[in-house]
Design a protein around this motif. Structure first.
Motif, PDB file in Angstrom:
ATOM      1  N   ALA A  60       0.826  -1.208   0.000  1.00 42.06           N
ATOM      2  CA  ALA A  60       0.000   0.000   0.000  1.00 42.06           C
ATOM      3  C   ALA A  60       0.860   1.257   0.000  1.00 42.06           C
ATOM      4  O   ALA A  60       0.596   2.212  -0.747  1.00 42.06           O
ATOM      5  CB  ALA A  60      -0.932  -0.006   1.211  1.00 42.06           C
ATOM      6  N   LEU A  61       1.909   1.261   0.811  1.00 38.37           N
ATOM      7  CA  LEU A  61       2.772   2.443   0.913  1.00 38.37           C
ATOM      8  C   LEU A  61       3.569   2.673  -0.368  1.00 38.37           C
ATOM      9  O   LEU A  61       3.821   3.822  -0.758  1.00 38.37           O
ATOM     10  CB  LEU A  61       3.718   2.289   2.102  1.00 38.37           C
ATOM     11  CG  LEU A  61       3.057   2.334   3.483  1.00 38.37           C
ATOM     12  CD1 LEU A  61       4.081   2.062   4.578  1.00 38.37           C
ATOM     13  CD2 LEU A  61       2.383   3.676   3.718  1.00 38.37           C
ATOM     14  N   LEU A  62       3.972   1.601  -1.032  1.00 42.71           N
ATOM     15  CA  LEU A  62       4.698   1.752  -2.296  1.00 42.71           C
ATOM     16  C   LEU A  62       3.796   2.391  -3.355  1.00 42.71           C
ATOM     17  O   LEU A  62       4.227   3.281  -4.098  1.00 42.71           O
ATOM     18  CB  LEU A  62       5.207   0.387  -2.775  1.00 42.71           C
ATOM     19  CG  LEU A  62       6.367  -0.218  -1.985  1.00 42.71           C
ATOM     20  CD1 LEU A  62       6.677  -1.623  -2.493  1.00 42.71           C
ATOM     21  CD2 LEU A  62       7.616   0.658  -2.073  1.00 42.71           C
ATOM     22  N   PHE A  63       2.551   1.935  -3.429  1.00 45.27           N
ATOM     23  CA  PHE A  63       1.597   2.526  -4.373  1.00 45.27           C
ATOM     24  C   PHE A  63       1.373   4.008  -4.056  1.00 45.27           C
ATOM     25  O   PHE A  63       1.400   4.867  -4.954  1.00 45.27           O
ATOM     26  CB  PHE A  63       0.261   1.786  -4.328  1.00 45.27           C
ATOM     27  CG  PHE A  63       0.227   0.525  -5.135  1.00 45.27           C
ATOM     28  CD1 PHE A  63       0.717   0.502  -6.436  1.00 45.27           C
ATOM     29  CD2 PHE A  63      -0.305  -0.647  -4.627  1.00 45.27           C
ATOM     30  CE1 PHE A  63       0.682  -0.661  -7.204  1.00 45.27           C
ATOM     31  CE2 PHE A  63      -0.348  -1.811  -5.376  1.00 45.27           C
ATOM     32  CZ  PHE A  63       0.149  -1.816  -6.673  1.00 45.27           C
ATOM     33  N   ILE A  64       1.142   4.309  -2.778  1.00 45.44           N
ATOM     34  CA  ILE A  64       0.857   5.690  -2.376  1.00 45.44           C
ATOM     35  C   ILE A  64       2.064   6.585  -2.624  1.00 45.44           C
ATOM     36  O   ILE A  64       1.937   7.698  -3.153  1.00 45.44           O
ATOM     37  CB  ILE A  64       0.440   5.736  -0.891  1.00 45.44           C
ATOM     38  CG1 ILE A  64      -0.914   5.059  -0.716  1.00 45.44           C
ATOM     39  CG2 ILE A  64       0.390   7.171  -0.377  1.00 45.44           C
ATOM     40  CD1 ILE A  64      -1.344   4.891   0.722  1.00 45.44           C
ATOM     41  N   GLY A  65       3.250   6.117  -2.250  1.00 48.89           N
ATOM     42  CA  GLY A  65       4.462   6.914  -2.469  1.00 48.89           C
ATOM     43  C   GLY A  65       4.725   7.154  -3.942  1.00 48.89           C
ATOM     44  O   GLY A  65       5.067   8.270  -4.359  1.00 48.89           O
ATOM     45  N   ALA A  66       4.549   6.105  -4.755  1.00 48.79           N
ATOM     46  CA  ALA A  66       4.763   6.242  -6.204  1.00 48.79           C
ATOM     47  C   ALA A  66       3.752   7.199  -6.808  1.00 48.79           C
ATOM     48  O   ALA A  66       4.102   8.061  -7.633  1.00 48.79           O
ATOM     49  CB  ALA A  66       4.672   4.875  -6.872  1.00 48.79           C
ATOM     50  N   GLY A  67       2.491   7.065  -6.409  1.00 48.90           N
ATOM     51  CA  GLY A  67       1.456   7.945  -6.941  1.00 48.90           C
ATOM     52  C   GLY A  67       1.684   9.396  -6.579  1.00 48.90           C
ATOM     53  O   GLY A  67       1.597  10.290  -7.427  1.00 48.90           O
ATOM     54  N   PHE A  68       2.014   9.629  -5.318  1.00 50.51           N
ATOM     55  CA  PHE A  68       2.259  11.007  -4.886  1.00 50.51           C
ATOM     56  C   PHE A  68       3.496  11.580  -5.566  1.00 50.51           C
ATOM     57  O   PHE A  68       3.525  12.768  -5.939  1.00 50.51           O
ATOM     58  CB  PHE A  68       2.428  11.060  -3.365  1.00 50.51           C
ATOM     59  CG  PHE A  68       2.499  12.459  -2.820  1.00 50.51           C
ATOM     60  CD1 PHE A  68       1.349  13.201  -2.632  1.00 50.51           C
ATOM     61  CD2 PHE A  68       3.721  13.040  -2.518  1.00 50.51           C
ATOM     62  CE1 PHE A  68       1.419  14.499  -2.137  1.00 50.51           C
ATOM     63  CE2 PHE A  68       3.796  14.330  -2.030  1.00 50.51           C
ATOM     64  CZ  PHE A  68       2.631  15.057  -1.842  1.00 50.51           C
ATOM     65  N   GLY A  69       4.511  10.741  -5.752  1.00 52.03           N
ATOM     66  CA  GLY A  69       5.716  11.201  -6.425  1.00 52.03           C
ATOM     67  C   GLY A  69       5.452  11.610  -7.863  1.00 52.03           C
ATOM     68  O   GLY A  69       5.999  12.609  -8.351  1.00 52.03           O
ATOM     69  N   LEU A  70       4.563  10.866  -8.551  1.00 53.41           N
ATOM     70  CA  LEU A  70       4.236  11.190  -9.940  1.00 53.41           C
ATOM     71  C   LEU A  70       3.356  12.433 -10.051  1.00 53.41           C
ATOM     72  O   LEU A  70       3.400  13.148 -11.053  1.00 53.41           O
ATOM     73  CB  LEU A  70       3.537  10.007 -10.614  1.00 53.41           C
ATOM     74  CG  LEU A  70       4.390   8.764 -10.869  1.00 53.41           C
ATOM     75  CD1 LEU A  70       3.559   7.666 -11.507  1.00 53.41           C
ATOM     76  CD2 LEU A  70       5.591   9.089 -11.747  1.00 53.41           C
ATOM     77  N   VAL A  71       2.549  12.691  -9.038  1.00 54.51           N
ATOM     78  CA  VAL A  71       1.669  13.861  -9.070  1.00 54.51           C
ATOM     79  C   VAL A  71       2.399  15.118  -8.588  1.00 54.51           C
ATOM     80  O   VAL A  71       2.270  16.188  -9.186  1.00 54.51           O
ATOM     81  CB  VAL A  71       0.408  13.613  -8.206  1.00 54.51           C
ATOM     82  CG1 VAL A  71      -0.405  14.898  -8.072  1.00 54.51           C
ATOM     83  CG2 VAL A  71      -0.434  12.513  -8.819  1.00 54.51           C
TER      84      VAL A  71
END
Length: 265
Positions: A57-68
């Motif tokens: 979950a944290l990898l998805f959230i971190g990756a998503g926030f990093g891309l945005v």
């Protein structure tokens, strides 16, 4: 525990800002939101006791926030120069601060309210459950006192009680034995008779203590699991409720240029 999210932001935020022109703002931001939604969806269905699921979950959230996060800074100033460029950065900073303040206020308020409700519910459920147990009143009170303190401190990982100790068992045997002697009208019982009474009392008390401890252990496990579930759900609830809002927020990605529109501009 949250290091995976921070690591993904650290890696992807600068990269996304550099490759935005190659894939286009809309695709970049949309991909970021999709990853964020996947992260929150994982939180919605995961078992928080399994850290591997938390990491996903944290990898998805971190990756998503990093891309945005990376493209937003670039796109916010892309069409401005001079004083307007400075103003655009100020506006972005203002909205970022407002978002941070609101996020903290909403999540902390929701978490505090949820935890308060969960603790009250857990204590009430524990009290109702303990009253159904076939245990002495003193044992029930001991269970409730320890459970109440540990639920209020959110320390549901430890046992609520250890049952009847060997010391208490010995005292109970001695007290019961003395009462048995006092109820006998003959004060001059032979030693063999006294020993027989003591052995009978010891066997009865040990059997009772074993039964009570078994019941207390089952009650302890039940109370611990039920209380932990209540508090865990209270903590997870704000994140689960945020998922629909995140899905709605992802629609803002449609406001950004596609790559061919960006190149045309």
């Amino acid at each position: 525990m949250i290091t995976p999210a921070s690591l993904m932001i650290f890696i992807l935020a600068p990269i996304s800002g550099n490759i935005i022109n190659k894939i286009g703002p809309r695709v970049m931001v949309s991909t970021g939101f999709i990853l964020l939604i996947l992260g929150y969806a994982t939180i919605y269905f995961m078992n928080p006791d399994q850290y591997a699921q938390v990491v996903i979950a944290l990898l998805f959230i971190g990756a998503g926030f990093g891309l945005v996060a990376g493209p937003i800074v670039v796109l916010g100033a892309a069409d401005f120069t001079g004083d307007l460029l400075t103003a655009s950065q100020s506006v972005l900073g203002l909205f970022r601060q407002i978002g941070t303040v609101l996020a903290v206020a909403i999540f902390v308020s929701a978490l505090t309210a949820n935890l308060k409700t969960a603790k009250t519910t857990a204590i009430n459920n524990t009290e109702d459950y303990v009253q159904t147990l076939a245990l002495p009143k003193a044992a029930k009170q001991t269970i409730m006192t320890k459970a109440d303190a540990q639920i209020k401190s959110e320390n549901t990982a430890s046992d609520h009680t250890t049952g009847i100790s060997k010391t208490d068992e010995t005292k109970l045997i001695q007290q019961t034995y003395q009462r048995a002697l006092q109820t006998n009208s003959n004060d001059n019982l032979p030693l063999a008779a006294k020993q027989a009474i003591h052995a009978k009392v010891t066997t009865a008390i040990q059997k009772k203590v074993t039964t009570d401890n078994r019941l207390i252990n089952r009650a302890t496990t039940h109370i611990k699991q039920a209380s932990k579930q209540q508090i865990t759900e209270a903590f997870m609830s704000p994140y689960k409720k945020a998922l629909p809002f995140l899905i709605i927020a992802s629609l803002t990605s449609l406001l950004f240029y596609r790559r061919r529109d960006l190149n045309r501009e």
